[in-house]
Design a protein around this motif. Structure first.
Motif, PDB file in Angstrom:
ATOM      1  N   ILE A   1      37.102  37.728  37.339  1.00 39.31           N
ATOM      2  CA  ILE A   1      37.422  38.799  36.386  1.00 39.31           C
ATOM      3  C   ILE A   1      37.630  40.113  37.148  1.00 39.31           C
ATOM      4  O   ILE A   1      38.582  40.853  36.895  1.00 39.31           O
ATOM      5  CB  ILE A   1      36.314  38.941  35.312  1.00 39.31           C
ATOM      6  N   PHE A   2      36.753  40.375  38.109  1.00 42.86           N
ATOM      7  CA  PHE A   2      36.898  41.582  38.937  1.00 42.86           C
ATOM      8  C   PHE A   2      38.135  41.484  39.831  1.00 42.86           C
ATOM      9  O   PHE A   2      38.860  42.470  39.997  1.00 42.86           O
ATOM     10  CB  PHE A   2      35.639  41.826  39.767  1.00 42.86           C
ATOM     11  N   LEU A   3      38.369  40.302  40.398  1.00 42.02           N
ATOM     12  CA  LEU A   3      39.561  40.109  41.216  1.00 42.02           C
ATOM     13  C   LEU A   3      40.818  40.383  40.391  1.00 42.02           C
ATOM     14  O   LEU A   3      41.701  41.122  40.821  1.00 42.02           O
ATOM     15  CB  LEU A   3      39.595  38.682  41.792  1.00 42.02           C
ATOM     16  N   TRP A   4      40.887  39.809  39.203  1.00 44.58           N
ATOM     17  CA  TRP A   4      42.040  39.995  38.310  1.00 44.58           C
ATOM     18  C   TRP A   4      42.239  41.477  37.993  1.00 44.58           C
ATOM     19  O   TRP A   4      43.355  41.987  38.052  1.00 44.58           O
ATOM     20  CB  TRP A   4      41.821  39.179  37.034  1.00 44.58           C
ATOM     21  N   LEU A   5      41.147  42.159  37.697  1.00 50.56           N
ATOM     22  CA  LEU A   5      41.211  43.586  37.385  1.00 50.56           C
ATOM     23  C   LEU A   5      41.747  44.389  38.579  1.00 50.56           C
ATOM     24  O   LEU A   5      42.638  45.225  38.427  1.00 50.56           O
ATOM     25  CB  LEU A   5      39.824  44.096  36.973  1.00 50.56           C
ATOM     26  N   PHE A   6      41.229  44.125  39.765  1.00 50.25           N
ATOM     27  CA  PHE A   6      41.650  44.890  40.934  1.00 50.25           C
ATOM     28  C   PHE A   6      43.061  44.533  41.393  1.00 50.25           C
ATOM     29  O   PHE A   6      43.779  45.397  41.904  1.00 50.25           O
ATOM     30  CB  PHE A   6      40.630  44.758  42.073  1.00 50.25           C
ATOM     31  N   VAL A   7      43.477  43.291  41.208  1.00 49.43           N
ATOM     32  CA  VAL A   7      44.868  42.951  41.505  1.00 49.43           C
ATOM     33  C   VAL A   7      45.781  43.707  40.547  1.00 49.43           C
ATOM     34  O   VAL A   7      46.796  44.278  40.961  1.00 49.43           O
ATOM     35  CB  VAL A   7      45.108  41.423  41.420  1.00 49.43           C
ATOM     36  N   GLY A   8      45.415  43.750  39.272  1.00 53.21           N
ATOM     37  CA  GLY A   8      46.198  44.493  38.283  1.00 53.21           C
ATOM     38  C   GLY A   8      46.255  45.978  38.592  1.00 53.21           C
ATOM     39  O   GLY A   8      47.329  46.597  38.522  1.00 53.21           O
ATOM     40  N   LEU A   9      45.122  46.562  38.940  1.00 52.27           N
ATOM     41  CA  LEU A   9      45.087  47.991  39.285  1.00 52.27           C
ATOM     42  C   LEU A   9      45.915  48.284  40.540  1.00 52.27           C
ATOM     43  O   LEU A   9      46.630  49.284  40.606  1.00 52.27           O
ATOM     44  CB  LEU A   9      43.647  48.464  39.483  1.00 52.27           C
TER      45      LEU A   9
ATOM     46  N   GLY B   1      55.186  47.022  43.750  1.00 54.84           N
ATOM     47  CA  GLY B   1      54.463  46.591  42.556  1.00 54.84           C
ATOM     48  C   GLY B   1      54.985  45.269  42.032  1.00 54.84           C
ATOM     49  O   GLY B   1      54.214  44.390  41.629  1.00 54.84           O
ATOM     50  N   VAL B   2      56.295  45.099  42.054  1.00 54.53           N
ATOM     51  CA  VAL B   2      56.914  43.852  41.599  1.00 54.53           C
ATOM     52  C   VAL B   2      56.486  42.686  42.496  1.00 54.53           C
ATOM     53  O   VAL B   2      56.266  41.572  42.019  1.00 54.53           O
ATOM     54  CB  VAL B   2      58.452  43.991  41.545  1.00 54.53           C
ATOM     55  N   LEU B   3      56.338  42.941  43.797  1.00 59.70           N
ATOM     56  CA  LEU B   3      55.881  41.893  44.711  1.00 59.70           C
ATOM     57  C   LEU B   3      54.458  41.438  44.398  1.00 59.70           C
ATOM     58  O   LEU B   3      54.067  40.331  44.762  1.00 59.70           O
ATOM     59  CB  LEU B   3      55.962  42.376  46.165  1.00 59.70           C
ATOM     60  N   PHE B   4      53.684  42.272  43.724  1.00 53.62           N
ATOM     61  CA  PHE B   4      52.320  41.904  43.334  1.00 53.62           C
ATOM     62  C   PHE B   4      52.278  41.094  42.035  1.00 53.62           C
ATOM     63  O   PHE B   4      51.264  40.469  41.725  1.00 53.62           O
ATOM     64  CB  PHE B   4      51.444  43.154  43.196  1.00 53.62           C
ATOM     65  N   LEU B   5      53.352  41.103  41.259  1.00 57.72           N
ATOM     66  CA  LEU B   5      53.351  40.412  39.971  1.00 57.72           C
ATOM     67  C   LEU B   5      53.075  38.914  40.089  1.00 57.72           C
ATOM     68  O   LEU B   5      52.232  38.391  39.344  1.00 57.72           O
ATOM     69  CB  LEU B   5      54.666  40.675  39.218  1.00 57.72           C
ATOM     70  N   PRO B   6      53.719  38.163  40.997  1.00 61.03           N
ATOM     71  CA  PRO B   6      53.387  36.733  41.098  1.00 61.03           C
ATOM     72  C   PRO B   6      51.918  36.487  41.441  1.00 61.03           C
ATOM     73  O   PRO B   6      51.306  35.539  40.943  1.00 61.03           O
ATOM     74  CB  PRO B   6      54.307  36.229  42.215  1.00 61.03           C
ATOM     75  N   TYR B   7      51.352  37.332  42.277  1.00 59.40           N
ATOM     76  CA  TYR B   7      49.931  37.242  42.627  1.00 59.40           C
ATOM     77  C   TYR B   7      49.067  37.469  41.393  1.00 59.40           C
ATOM     78  O   TYR B   7      48.124  36.712  41.127  1.00 59.40           O
ATOM     79  CB  TYR B   7      49.646  38.269  43.726  1.00 59.40           C
TER      80      TYR B   7
ATOM     81  N   VAL C   1      46.595  34.679  39.833  1.00 61.35           N
ATOM     82  CA  VAL C   1      45.166  34.923  39.618  1.00 61.35           C
ATOM     83  C   VAL C   1      44.823  34.750  38.135  1.00 61.35           C
ATOM     84  O   VAL C   1      43.750  34.247  37.800  1.00 61.35           O
ATOM     85  CB  VAL C   1      44.731  36.301  40.158  1.00 61.35           C
ATOM     86  N   SER C   2      45.737  35.123  37.259  1.00 71.40           N
ATOM     87  CA  SER C   2      45.529  34.892  35.820  1.00 71.40           C
ATOM     88  C   SER C   2      45.407  33.397  35.540  1.00 71.40           C
ATOM     89  O   SER C   2      44.495  32.954  34.828  1.00 71.40           O
ATOM     90  CB  SER C   2      46.693  35.477  35.004  1.00 71.40           C
ATOM     91  N   PHE C   3      46.311  32.624  36.114  1.00 75.01           N
ATOM     92  CA  PHE C   3      46.262  31.165  35.979  1.00 75.01           C
ATOM     93  C   PHE C   3      44.972  30.620  36.584  1.00 75.01           C
ATOM     94  O   PHE C   3      44.294  29.770  35.982  1.00 75.01           O
ATOM     95  CB  PHE C   3      47.484  30.530  36.651  1.00 75.01           C
ATOM     96  N   ALA C   4      44.613  31.119  37.768  1.00 74.77           N
ATOM     97  CA  ALA C   4      43.392  30.659  38.440  1.00 74.77           C
ATOM     98  C   ALA C   4      42.150  30.964  37.606  1.00 74.77           C
ATOM     99  O   ALA C   4      41.205  30.174  37.582  1.00 74.77           O
ATOM    100  CB  ALA C   4      43.274  31.300  39.821  1.00 74.77           C
ATOM    101  N   ALA C   5      42.151  32.095  36.914  1.00 72.36           N
ATOM    102  CA  ALA C   5      41.012  32.445  36.063  1.00 72.36           C
ATOM    103  C   ALA C   5      40.882  31.455  34.911  1.00 72.36           C
ATOM    104  O   ALA C   5      39.768  31.005  34.594  1.00 72.36           O
ATOM    105  CB  ALA C   5      41.169  33.871  35.527  1.00 72.36           C
TER     106      ALA C   5
END
Length: 153
Positions: A107-115, A128-134, A138-142
């Motif tokens: 949950i924290f990982l997802w939050l910090f990847v989003g931020l 920022g777009v390059l971070f979208l697949p990640y 991580v959303s899928f992994a959660a």
């Protein structure tokens, strides 16, 4: 180009450290736990993570090159925190073999990847777009982590 190399080394060092924790359980513990039918086969993870870590490195480098003040920058702080949390998830899930604690951690990982993605978008849109697949992975992994935890109560 030297700065890009530093970002690649930084990201793949995090990947290597995560792999140390993962490998400790990949053949012994992970095959024995219940997983959903939609769990990807093990061979999918290495190429996906390789691509994602390369995209993270490129995004980090793109933002770094556009920063006016590099001593303390929220974008870079968030970038480092999400890398640490990425490694921590592997340690908790595979190293400690705790899907529940890993669920809390992701949950924290997802939050910090989003931020990180949001701050990167504000500095340089492509980064920022390059971070979208990640972020999506991580959303899928959660969701996968949650499903594994529930199946193994």
């Amino acid at each position: 180009m030297l700065t890009l190399l530093v970002f690649i080394i930084l990201c793949f060092s995090a990947a290597a450290l995560g792999t140390v924790f993962t490998n400790s359980s990949l053949k012994s513990w992970y095959p024995t736990i219940k997983k959903p039918l939609w769990n990807p086969p093990n061979w999918v993870f290495a190429p996906v993570w390789t691509i994602l870590f390369m995209m993270m490195a490129m995004a980090g480098w793109m933002v770094w090159e556009r920063l006016t003040q590099r001593i303390f920058c929220l974008s870079m702080v968030l970038f480092i925190i999400q890398l640490i949390l990425n490694v921590a998830w592997s340690a908790v899930f595979f190293g400690f073999r705790s899907p529940f604690l890993a669920l809390l951690e992701i949950i924290f990982l997802w939050l910090f990847v989003g931020l990180t993605m949001i701050t990167f978008l504000n500095v340089y849109t492509l980064a920022g777009v390059l971070f979208l697949p990640y972020f999506l992975w991580v959303s899928f992994a959660a969701v996968l982590n949650y499903s594994i935890w529930r199946k193994n109560l």
